[in-house]
Write a protein that holds these residues in place. Structure first.
Motif, PDB file in Angstrom:
ATOM      1  N   VAL A  53      24.649   0.042  25.801  1.00 21.01           N
ATOM      2  CA  VAL A  53      23.507   0.730  26.420  1.00 21.01           C
ATOM      3  C   VAL A  53      23.851   2.195  26.650  1.00 21.01           C
ATOM      4  O   VAL A  53      23.070   3.099  26.329  1.00 21.01           O
ATOM      5  CB  VAL A  53      23.112   0.039  27.745  1.00 21.01           C
ATOM      6  CG1 VAL A  53      22.029   0.841  28.454  1.00 21.01           C
ATOM      7  CG2 VAL A  53      22.640  -1.381  27.490  1.00 21.01           C
ATOM      8  N   PHE A  57      21.476   3.726  23.859  1.00 24.52           N
ATOM      9  CA  PHE A  57      20.209   3.954  24.565  1.00 24.52           C
ATOM     10  C   PHE A  57      20.281   5.208  25.425  1.00 24.52           C
ATOM     11  O   PHE A  57      19.308   5.931  25.578  1.00 24.52           O
ATOM     12  CB  PHE A  57      19.864   2.742  25.446  1.00 24.52           C
ATOM     13  CG  PHE A  57      19.348   1.565  24.675  1.00 24.52           C
ATOM     14  CD1 PHE A  57      19.062   1.665  23.325  1.00 24.52           C
ATOM     15  CD2 PHE A  57      19.123   0.350  25.304  1.00 24.52           C
ATOM     16  CE1 PHE A  57      18.574   0.582  22.603  1.00 24.52           C
ATOM     17  CE2 PHE A  57      18.636  -0.749  24.605  1.00 24.52           C
ATOM     18  CZ  PHE A  57      18.370  -0.633  23.254  1.00 24.52           C
ATOM     19  N   MET A  58      21.450   5.447  26.014  1.00 31.01           N
ATOM     20  CA  MET A  58      21.571   6.630  26.876  1.00 31.01           C
ATOM     21  C   MET A  58      22.154   7.828  26.127  1.00 31.01           C
ATOM     22  O   MET A  58      22.467   8.853  26.728  1.00 31.01           O
ATOM     23  CB  MET A  58      22.415   6.295  28.114  1.00 31.01           C
ATOM     24  CG  MET A  58      21.768   5.238  28.990  1.00 31.01           C
ATOM     25  SD  MET A  58      22.847   4.616  30.284  1.00 31.01           S
ATOM     26  CE  MET A  58      22.442   5.717  31.635  1.00 31.01           C
TER      27      MET A  58
ATOM     28  N   ILE B  35      23.671   9.445  38.359  1.00 36.13           N
ATOM     29  CA  ILE B  35      24.028   8.074  37.968  1.00 36.13           C
ATOM     30  C   ILE B  35      25.454   7.757  38.414  1.00 36.13           C
ATOM     31  O   ILE B  35      25.741   6.635  38.843  1.00 36.13           O
ATOM     32  CB  ILE B  35      23.850   7.892  36.444  1.00 36.13           C
ATOM     33  CG1 ILE B  35      22.356   7.844  36.124  1.00 36.13           C
ATOM     34  CG2 ILE B  35      24.528   6.622  35.956  1.00 36.13           C
ATOM     35  CD1 ILE B  35      22.033   7.837  34.661  1.00 36.13           C
ATOM     36  N   ILE B  80      16.526  -6.184  29.156  1.00 38.55           N
ATOM     37  CA  ILE B  80      17.069  -5.545  27.951  1.00 38.55           C
ATOM     38  C   ILE B  80      15.923  -5.089  27.054  1.00 38.55           C
ATOM     39  O   ILE B  80      15.936  -3.988  26.498  1.00 38.55           O
ATOM     40  CB  ILE B  80      18.022  -6.503  27.207  1.00 38.55           C
ATOM     41  CG1 ILE B  80      19.288  -6.716  28.043  1.00 38.55           C
ATOM     42  CG2 ILE B  80      18.392  -5.950  25.848  1.00 38.55           C
ATOM     43  CD1 ILE B  80      20.226  -7.751  27.487  1.00 38.55           C
ATOM     44  N   SER B  83      14.592  -1.941  28.234  1.00 40.98           N
ATOM     45  CA  SER B  83      15.429  -0.797  27.859  1.00 40.98           C
ATOM     46  C   SER B  83      15.086  -0.341  26.451  1.00 40.98           C
ATOM     47  O   SER B  83      15.051   0.851  26.166  1.00 40.98           O
ATOM     48  CB  SER B  83      16.912  -1.181  27.923  1.00 40.98           C
ATOM     49  OG  SER B  83      17.501  -0.654  29.073  1.00 40.98           O
ATOM     50  N   LEU B  84      14.825  -1.333  25.576  1.00 42.02           N
ATOM     51  CA  LEU B  84      14.446  -0.965  24.207  1.00 42.02           C
ATOM     52  C   LEU B  84      13.126  -0.201  24.211  1.00 42.02           C
ATOM     53  O   LEU B  84      13.016   0.862  23.589  1.00 42.02           O
ATOM     54  CB  LEU B  84      14.337  -2.223  23.349  1.00 42.02           C
ATOM     55  CG  LEU B  84      13.923  -1.950  21.904  1.00 42.02           C
ATOM     56  CD1 LEU B  84      15.017  -1.210  21.149  1.00 42.02           C
ATOM     57  CD2 LEU B  84      13.576  -3.244  21.167  1.00 42.02           C
ATOM     58  N   ALA B  87      13.712   3.258  25.406  1.00 49.95           N
ATOM     59  CA  ALA B  87      14.331   4.092  24.383  1.00 49.95           C
ATOM     60  C   ALA B  87      13.288   4.514  23.347  1.00 49.95           C
ATOM     61  O   ALA B  87      13.284   5.653  22.857  1.00 49.95           O
ATOM     62  CB  ALA B  87      15.479   3.341  23.723  1.00 49.95           C
ATOM     63  N   LEU B 203      17.275   7.649  31.250  1.00 46.72           N
ATOM     64  CA  LEU B 203      18.660   7.455  31.685  1.00 46.72           C
ATOM     65  C   LEU B 203      18.699   6.592  32.938  1.00 46.72           C
ATOM     66  O   LEU B 203      19.498   5.667  33.065  1.00 46.72           O
ATOM     67  CB  LEU B 203      19.318   8.812  31.967  1.00 46.72           C
ATOM     68  CG  LEU B 203      19.589   9.702  30.762  1.00 46.72           C
ATOM     69  CD1 LEU B 203      20.210  11.015  31.203  1.00 46.72           C
ATOM     70  CD2 LEU B 203      20.508   8.986  29.778  1.00 46.72           C
ATOM     71  N   HIS B 206      17.812   2.900  32.109  1.00 50.90           N
ATOM     72  CA  HIS B 206      18.906   2.197  31.445  1.00 50.90           C
ATOM     73  C   HIS B 206      20.023   1.876  32.430  1.00 50.90           C
ATOM     74  O   HIS B 206      20.656   0.835  32.352  1.00 50.90           O
ATOM     75  CB  HIS B 206      19.476   3.040  30.300  1.00 50.90           C
ATOM     76  CG  HIS B 206      18.492   3.266  29.199  1.00 50.90           C
ATOM     77  ND1 HIS B 206      17.793   2.250  28.597  1.00 50.90           N
ATOM     78  CD2 HIS B 206      18.068   4.402  28.594  1.00 50.90           C
ATOM     79  CE1 HIS B 206      17.002   2.744  27.668  1.00 50.90           C
ATOM     80  NE2 HIS B 206      17.151   4.048  27.654  1.00 50.90           N
ATOM     81  N   PHE B 207      20.258   2.791  33.367  1.00 48.67           N
ATOM     82  CA  PHE B 207      21.310   2.527  34.344  1.00 48.67           C
ATOM     83  C   PHE B 207      20.965   1.282  35.168  1.00 48.67           C
ATOM     84  O   PHE B 207      21.821   0.422  35.412  1.00 48.67           O
ATOM     85  CB  PHE B 207      21.515   3.721  35.282  1.00 48.67           C
ATOM     86  CG  PHE B 207      22.392   3.357  36.428  1.00 48.67           C
ATOM     87  CD1 PHE B 207      23.757   3.207  36.242  1.00 48.67           C
ATOM     88  CD2 PHE B 207      21.870   3.083  37.684  1.00 48.67           C
ATOM     89  CE1 PHE B 207      24.575   2.799  37.274  1.00 48.67           C
ATOM     90  CE2 PHE B 207      22.678   2.678  38.725  1.00 48.67           C
ATOM     91  CZ  PHE B 207      24.036   2.540  38.519  1.00 48.67           C
ATOM     92  N   ASP B 209      19.254  -1.165  34.238  1.00 52.04           N
ATOM     93  CA  ASP B 209      19.520  -2.279  33.328  1.00 52.04           C
ATOM     94  C   ASP B 209      21.010  -2.654  33.353  1.00 52.04           C
ATOM     95  O   ASP B 209      21.368  -3.830  33.440  1.00 52.04           O
ATOM     96  CB  ASP B 209      19.079  -1.852  31.915  1.00 52.04           C
ATOM     97  CG  ASP B 209      19.234  -2.980  30.904  1.00 52.04           C
ATOM     98  OD1 ASP B 209      19.369  -4.136  31.333  1.00 52.04           O
ATOM     99  OD2 ASP B 209      19.215  -2.686  29.693  1.00 52.04           O
ATOM    100  N   ILE B 210      21.865  -1.636  33.312  1.00 49.20           N
ATOM    101  CA  ILE B 210      23.314  -1.892  33.286  1.00 49.20           C
ATOM    102  C   ILE B 210      23.753  -2.629  34.543  1.00 49.20           C
ATOM    103  O   ILE B 210      24.565  -3.554  34.493  1.00 49.20           O
ATOM    104  CB  ILE B 210      24.077  -0.560  33.124  1.00 49.20           C
ATOM    105  CG1 ILE B 210      23.880  -0.035  31.704  1.00 49.20           C
ATOM    106  CG2 ILE B 210      25.564  -0.738  33.413  1.00 49.20           C
ATOM    107  CD1 ILE B 210      24.437   1.330  31.492  1.00 49.20           C
TER     108      ILE B 210
END
Ligand SMILES: [Cu+2]
Lengths: 109, 226, 555
Positions: A53, A57-58, B35, B80, B83-84, B87, B203, B206-207, B209-210
């Motif tokens: 990711v 993605f990032m 982040i 996930i 996130s796609l 993006a 950004l 996505h974070f 998501d992580i």
């Protein structure tokens, strides 16, 4: 601003696919007894997924090195906190009472 | 003399910057610095979690068995996927695919985000019915784990609720940001020349998501082989 | 250039550019935000000072005759909370950092001016919560909020104060983010990292700690709030929770926070000492990297606060060992400053007097810290007045002296007025003498075993305690005098020239006070930092140089 890297669609879907595989793997691995490796395996899969990711993605793979340095430093400082806190808990009672229960059981190691 | 207050420069860079490129780099770096602080914010929770996970292995295994792997896995897939779509939203802004495309991807992201929150709500209600909310109403009785006492089991649920709760709060804020981005796109403020807001919102998303990628195995998948 | 002058012929600057309360409260100008911080900070300083006065008043007599024990607990708690979270942590970065970082790197503003204003309001909002907690009846946990007392037992307004500190933490984090990006991305052409004033290096290191450390304490304090409100059990021993874990997580931030409170002080001292010795800083890169080294090492030593907490002996030894290494970069700074003085043409203006005070007091504060980081001696000295004296030597003798030093040095730039030199010199003397009289006796008291945080003590300690209270009075007079002549100078002070101290640095090349957008044209820097000395003025000049040094490598 036109020189910003546009990531090919193929890569995005490939990463998505890889993340799905990772999810399946991590759920599957949970039902297999690997002894002391249970948690490390789960964490390694999570780390790989997180790196995918972050890199794609990032866009860290396509960004200035400094951005990558920032990202790494966050995780590095987290490791500092974990390591120095756990060195206390793992050594509680050394040379004093008998070792505490979790040292024998071993959740992580 | 150049008067910076009157926007002698291109439309999209603020007076304190000398170029749009400088502004873009500053914004992404700033988001990354933010982040980093988020990593350590959740990191404090992960650190405390590690301590108790090592101290109360049995209780954490028992507590984990009361979480539903189905919902957890579903939410992982949903997140996930979001996130796609996020993006893709950034990419369509980058490639000038038109406001329709960008808004479409943003809405997809919002829908997936709300699905996640909906599933979370279902799970929380379940815990409520089983008296597993870690306040003074917490009750614990699981014949499968006779050695596990109320205290450590409650601590597991404290982590479950604080960690997923903080995560859900970030999701809600994220959904708010996406709505704001849609408004920005509709006002024609986003283009291939200037997509910084969408990029840095991405950004953030996505974070979040992580964080879930780590929460899922650490909360749902402990000792399932038992 | 007609728009550079106002209708009445007065040159335009950031102060008279726009008028009205809204032009201040909604300003995005980093200079005005700095001034707003200064005013708010001073208010908090006075509030914290009142509590300090009550503490010293109570301790004049051995019996607890002024306050009940519980009230006294609230006094030292609120003194600590207000002074640490609402004065010391923001102090130099929020005021001088905000005002000077863009000026020193040749930028028109910080990278994110709106975020900067938001940081100010978060600070103000957090402060409101703290003040509310004080007004509603106070808090009695000690500024460290140790569990399980803070989480399960205290009946005071802990949650309110914790929320205040939590919000204030985000002000600090966002300021750190802003400064980091500003320093990375906004430097003028040619201004490479090693041409930066050390003020910037010090603030960069501070920002690192703010971003990496503060979120941990934020979540920790939030957990305590949850503990109090929902009774979640993470720090509650009745459920198997571990109160010592709170200390780990708290000190993970709060030890580095000591460097948030001192690195900006170092930053100020480096700039001022070079100016008043008319010499370049000795070993520039050592001083620069020692700031970063302190920031990083600072994260590895927090356990030295927990030697008697139940932490494992092994961990205590590790933390004690690493702590000694922090002394190395600190000593590097002290030695380099001393060498800077060597053969310099020293001028003892009041900022320089503060520097002299700082070096002496900080050295004492730092060296007594080594006693406390030694495992064996700490068991004896832990929680005594020795600790209190130690950290006041660092925080007041270090940071407050540095803050006053910086305020004097840049006061002409900030306000366009000179402070009066005579009263200023008197002020330094009062502060220095009062400070030592207050805290030197406390080292002795602590060594004799007087514990901190008690409102009564055996009679044989009264003489030293009276000395301490007398010193606090002198110290208070010194601060009062300083605030008084600063305010006086705003109206009656002599108009300041652009560069009253013949100092070097981009901020001195522009008028005092600067115009709203700082620079008519962004300067191009071709010289190293601090071009003082015999070859002075040859390399650096007020007019913009012609050729850029190198390709602008923005890292
Ligand atoms: Cu410390």
């Amino acid at each position: 601003m036109s020189e910003h890297h546009v990531v090919p669609l193929k890569i995005y879907f490939l990463i998505f696919f890889a993340l799905m595989i990772g999810t399946v793997l991590t759920v599957g691995a949970a039902f297999v007894d690997m002894g002391f490796m249970n948690t490390p395996v789960a964490l390694i899969i999570a780390l790989v997924k997180a790196s995918l990711v972050i890199m794609f993605f990032m866009h860290v793979k396509y960004s200035h090195k400094l951005v990558g340095l920032f990202a790494v430093s966050g995780f590095f400082w987290l490791c500092i906190m974990l390591a120095l806190t756990m060195q206390d808990y793992y050594t509680r009672g050394w040379g004093e009472a008998p070792p505490v229960e979790f040292l024998k059981e071993g959740a992580f190691f | 003399m150049s008067d910076h207050a009157q926007g002698a420069h291109s439309l999209h860079h603020l007076h304190q910057f000398e170029s749009a490129e400088q502004q873009y780099e500053s914004a992404t770096l700033g988001m990354w610095a933010f982040i980093v602080q988020e990593i350590l914010f959740f990191g404090g929770l992960f650190c405390a979690y590690t301590v108790y996970r090592n101290t109360y292995i049995e209780a954490f295994t028992a507590g984990s068995h009361h979480l539903d792997i189905f919902w957890g896995t579903l939410n992982t897939v949903v997140l996930i996927a979001s996130s796609l779509t996020m993006a893709m939203a950034v990419r369509s802004a980058q490639t000038n695919s038109g406001p329709g495309r960008i808004i479409g991807w943003l809405i997809a992201t919002i829908i997936l985000g709300c699905t996640f929150l909906g599933v979370k709500a279902i799970e929380y209600t379940g815990k409520w019915h089983h008296h597993l909310i870690p306040n003074s109403t917490f009750q614990w009785n699981d014949p499968a784990f006779p050695t596990v006492t109320l205290g450590p089991a409650k601590i597991f649920y404290s982590f479950y609720f604080v960690m997923t709760g903080m995560h859900a709060l970030h999701m809600i804020i994220g959904v708010g940001i996406m709505l704001w981005m849609i408004a920005k796109v509709r006002r024609n403020e986003i283009s291939a020349q200037y997509f910084t807001p969408i990029e840095i919102s991405g950004l953030y998303w996505h974070f979040v998501d992580i964080v879930w990628i780590f929460l899922f195995p650490l909360l749902y998948l402990i000792g399932r082989h038992h | 250039m007609s728009d550079a002058v106002k209708a009445n012929g007065e040159p335009k600057n950031y102060l008279n550019d726009t008028y009205g309360i809204k032009s201040w409260l909604l300003t995005l100008d980093h200079k005005r935000i700095g001034i707003m911080y200064l005013i708010t900070l001073t208010a908090f300083f006075l509030v914290g000072g009142v509590f300090a006065a009550f503490i010293r008043l109570e301790l004049m007599t051995p019996k607890g005759d002024l306050f009940e024990a519980e009230t006294y607990n609230k006094m030292f708690t609120m003194h600590g909370v207000v002074m640490i979270f609402f004065f010391l942590i923001p102090s130099i970065p929020a005021v001088l950092g905000n005002f000077l970082i863009p000026l020193q790197i040749g930028a028109r503003d910080v990278a994110f001016p709106k975020l900067n204003l938001a940081s100010y309001y978060l600070y103000a909002l957090g402060g409101m919560f703290a003040i509310a907690a004080i007004l509603m009846g106070g808090i009695d946990t000690g500024w460290t909020f140790y569990t399980p007392y803070s989480s399960s037992y205290s009946n005071s307004f802990v949650s309110l104060a914790l929320v205040g500190v939590f919000i204030n933490g985000f002000s600090s984090i966002l300021t750190g983010v802003n400064f980091m990006v500003t320093i990375h991305k906004m430097r003028a052409p040619g201004l490479t990292w090693f041409r930066l004033p050390l003020f910037i290096w010090g603030h960069y290191a501070t920002s690192l700690i703010q971003v990496l450390g503060t979120p941990v304490v934020a979540i920790t304090l939030l957990l305590v709030v949850f503990e109090r409100v929902f009774n979640i059990g993470i720090f509650d021993p009745t459920y198997g929770g571990d109160p010592v874990l709170f200390q780990h997580m708290f000190w993970f931030y709060s030890h580095p926070a000591v460097y948030i409170m001192i690195l900006p002080g170092f930053a100020v001292i480096s700039d001022v000492i070079a100016c008043f010795s008319r010499k370049r800083i000795f070993g520039y890169s050592f001083v620069a990297f020692s700031s970063l080294a302190i920031a990083v090492l600072g994260f590895l030593v927090w356990g030295h606060h927990m030697f008697v907490s139940g932490q494992s002996t092994y961990a205590s030894m590790v933390f004690s060992f690493i702590t000694f290494f922090v002394a190395v970069p600190s000593a590097v700074k002290i030695f380099n400053w001393s060498f800077t003085l060597h053969k310099g043409s020293i001028k003892l203006d009041s900022p320089m007097l503060y520097v002299m005070g700082f070096i002496g007091l900080f050295t004492i504060g730092g060296l007594t810290g080594l006693f406390l980081s030694t495992l064996g001696t700490d068991v004896h000295l832990h929680d005594t007045y020795f600790v209190v004296a130690h950290f006041h030597y660092v925080m007041v003798g270090g940071m407050v002296m540095a803050f006053l030093c910086g305020l004097h040095f840049w006061w002409p730039k900030m306000t366009g007025r000179m402070y009066p030199e005579g009263p200023a010199k008197l002020g330094v003397m009062f502060v220095f003498a009062g400070f030592n009289l207050t805290f030197l006796p406390q080292f002795i008291l602590g060594y004799m075993g007087m514990p901190r945080r008690y409102h009564a003590y055996p009679e044989e300690w009264q003489a030293l305690n009276i000395m301490s209270t007398a010193g606090a009075t002198v110290l208070g007079l010194g601060f009062g005098l300083t605030i008084a002549y600063f305010i006086w100078s705003l109206f009656k002070g002599e108009k300041a020239p652009a560069n009253p101290f013949q100092a070097k640095g981009l901020e001195w090349d522009i008028p005092s006070p600067p115009i709203a957008h700082n620079f008519e044209a962004i300067p191009i820097v071709t010289w190293e930092a601090y071009p003082y000395g015999p070859e002075e003025a040859a390399s650096q000049s007020t007019e913009t140089a012609t050729e850029p040094a190198k390709e602008d490598e923005v890292v």
